[in-house]
Design a protein around this motif. Structure first.
Motif, PDB file in Angstrom:
ATOM      1  N   PRO A   1     -63.368 -49.033  46.380  1.00 45.63           N
ATOM      2  CA  PRO A   1     -62.580 -49.840  45.152  1.00 45.63           C
ATOM      3  C   PRO A   1     -62.581 -51.156  45.303  1.00 45.63           C
ATOM      4  O   PRO A   1     -62.332 -51.927  44.249  1.00 45.63           O
ATOM      5  N   ALA A   2     -62.928 -51.880  46.315  1.00 44.78           N
ATOM      6  CA  ALA A   2     -63.180 -53.456  46.598  1.00 44.78           C
ATOM      7  C   ALA A   2     -64.624 -53.535  46.298  1.00 44.78           C
ATOM      8  O   ALA A   2     -64.818 -54.841  46.450  1.00 44.78           O
ATOM      9  N   MET A   3     -65.529 -52.881  46.023  1.00 44.10           N
ATOM     10  CA  MET A   3     -66.628 -53.111  45.804  1.00 44.10           C
ATOM     11  C   MET A   3     -66.920 -53.923  44.390  1.00 44.10           C
ATOM     12  O   MET A   3     -66.509 -53.599  43.280  1.00 44.10           O
ATOM     13  N   PRO A   4     -67.742 -55.204  44.407  1.00 45.87           N
ATOM     14  CA  PRO A   4     -67.623 -55.818  43.277  1.00 45.87           C
ATOM     15  C   PRO A   4     -68.306 -55.094  42.021  1.00 45.87           C
ATOM     16  O   PRO A   4     -69.245 -54.269  42.420  1.00 45.87           O
ATOM     17  N   ARG A   5     -68.011 -55.356  40.899  1.00 48.48           N
ATOM     18  CA  ARG A   5     -68.517 -54.935  39.817  1.00 48.48           C
ATOM     19  C   ARG A   5     -70.178 -54.640  39.552  1.00 48.48           C
ATOM     20  O   ARG A   5     -70.543 -53.702  39.055  1.00 48.48           O
ATOM     21  N   ASN A   6     -70.569 -55.615  39.837  1.00 54.15           N
ATOM     22  CA  ASN A   6     -72.082 -55.682  39.593  1.00 54.15           C
ATOM     23  C   ASN A   6     -72.919 -55.257  40.555  1.00 54.15           C
ATOM     24  O   ASN A   6     -74.021 -55.069  40.626  1.00 54.15           O
ATOM     25  N   GLN A   7     -72.398 -54.372  41.663  1.00 49.87           N
ATOM     26  CA  GLN A   7     -72.841 -53.896  43.022  1.00 49.87           C
ATOM     27  C   GLN A   7     -72.799 -52.239  42.591  1.00 49.87           C
ATOM     28  O   GLN A   7     -73.339 -51.606  43.233  1.00 49.87           O
ATOM     29  N   VAL A   8     -71.938 -51.815  41.612  1.00 48.39           N
ATOM     30  CA  VAL A   8     -71.632 -50.514  41.753  1.00 48.39           C
ATOM     31  C   VAL A   8     -72.957 -49.562  41.363  1.00 48.39           C
ATOM     32  O   VAL A   8     -73.011 -48.380  41.776  1.00 48.39           O
ATOM     33  N   ARG A   9     -73.737 -50.352  40.370  1.00 51.64           N
ATOM     34  CA  ARG A   9     -75.008 -49.546  39.692  1.00 51.64           C
ATOM     35  C   ARG A   9     -75.910 -48.902  41.098  1.00 51.64           C
ATOM     36  O   ARG A   9     -76.463 -47.851  40.920  1.00 51.64           O
TER      37      ARG A   9
END
Length: 324
Positions: free
Chosen positions: A271-279
């Motif tokens: 849940p703390a992963m930055p949005r632009n890294q999730v892909r």
């Protein structure tokens, strides 16, 4: 977690979020400026709808700040959270964090997940059969009423934000009252001053309706209709988070529209992963789940809503009148 961390996907991305915040503020400024300049009711309505979509993007900004995805220093995340929640949206940041953290701790838990325990929708047949009066009728036809009800989510979130301040969980109630009160005063005063009372009422109704509908259509497919758990379920963390979540197929526009929450499985695991890294994490997580034999589910946007409505109809079916 080791694979994801070695790939650098848990590193904070402050410059990415600085650009996101700037873009959101820019779009908000344009929408507000147009409300001042245009007087045609149809154009005001169209701009208010656009303002609702911008509010949805600000909702994602609030969400990411609540998960501390943006910055290493917590005070920076909190600053963005309070400014976005109370200042720009008129919504309690503390309420959102409390509610959302309880959801993440117990996703789709029949007793502990606040997202599947509310008065409007029954999310299992036990809940449906307990309904009485008008709420029982609503539960019976909830599959048909679901999308229309989403237009009221914005108002519901404001009410919940205020109600939360009177609970023991509220740690900064006076701060939140001050920020939300200031937002309400400025928002309504400027709307009435520039548009007049009736046009302002139209703009506010459309703005709040579209904003609530947008955010709800993003959050609804994430877990609704996926397996539910209770205290007897003996599931470890990976299975709890993966089996209760549904991913929506990705793409640049899908990721933008969903605020990357279409990667719901990855978001729940990290849940703390930055949005632009999730892909990038998506491929790692999917491969790992295949290796350890954990079912990983993703589907199209249309199919996700179809599954949601079929599930809601199944829940309410025992309450429908018997066929002649």
């Amino acid at each position: 977690k080791r694979r994801v961390k070695d790939a650098g996907l848990l590193d904070k991305q402050p410059w990415f979020y600085a650009m996101c915040i700037s873009a959101n503020l820019g779009m908000l400024g344009v929408c507000l400026l147009l409300l001042v300049l245009v007087k045609n009711p149809w154009l005001v309505a169209l701009d208010a709808a656009a303002l609702g979509l911008v509010s949805g993007q600000l909702g994602f900004q609030l969400h990411d700040a609540g998960h501390k995805q943006m910055f290493e220093k917590n005070w920076k995340n909190h600053l963005v959270g309070y400014f976005t929640g109370g200042g720009l949206l008129g919504m309690s940041f503390d309420w959102w964090v409390d509610k959302h953290n309880r959801h993440h701790a117990s996703p789709n838990h029949v007793d502990d997940d606040p997202d599947i325990n509310n008065l409007a929708i029954a999310y299992n047949r036990e809940q449906a059969l307990e309904r009485r009066g008008a709420m029982r009728w609503l539960a019976a036809y909830q599959a048909f009423a679901f999308f229309p009800m989403l237009f009221f989510l914005g108002v519901s979130m404001h009410v919940s934000s205020v109600a939360f301040q009177f609970t023991a969980s509220a740690k900064h109630r006076w701060r939140e009252f001050a920020i939300m009160g200031g937002h309400l005063l400025i928002y309504i005063s400027l709307m009435v001053f520039f548009l007049g009372p009736w046009l302002a009422l139209l703009a506010i109704a459309i703005h709040k309706g579209v904003a609530g509908f947008y955010m709800a259509t993003v959050f609804a497919p994430n877990h609704k209709g996926m397996p539910q758990i209770d205290d007897e379920a003996q599931l470890y963390f990976l299975r709890t988070q993966v089996l209760t979540a549904r991913n929506v197929f990705s793409g640049p526009m899908t990721d933008l529209w969903y605020g990357s929450l279409n990667y719901q499985i990855e978001h729940h695991l990290f849940p703390a992963m930055p949005r632009n890294q999730v892909r990038r994490a998506h491929r790692i997580v999917r491969e790992f789940c295949g290796e350890v034999g954990v079912a990983y589910y993703e589907t199209s946007i249309i199919q996700s809503y179809r599954e949601l409505l079929v599930f809601l109809h199944w829940v309410g079916k025992p309450l429908l009148p018997a066929p002649a």
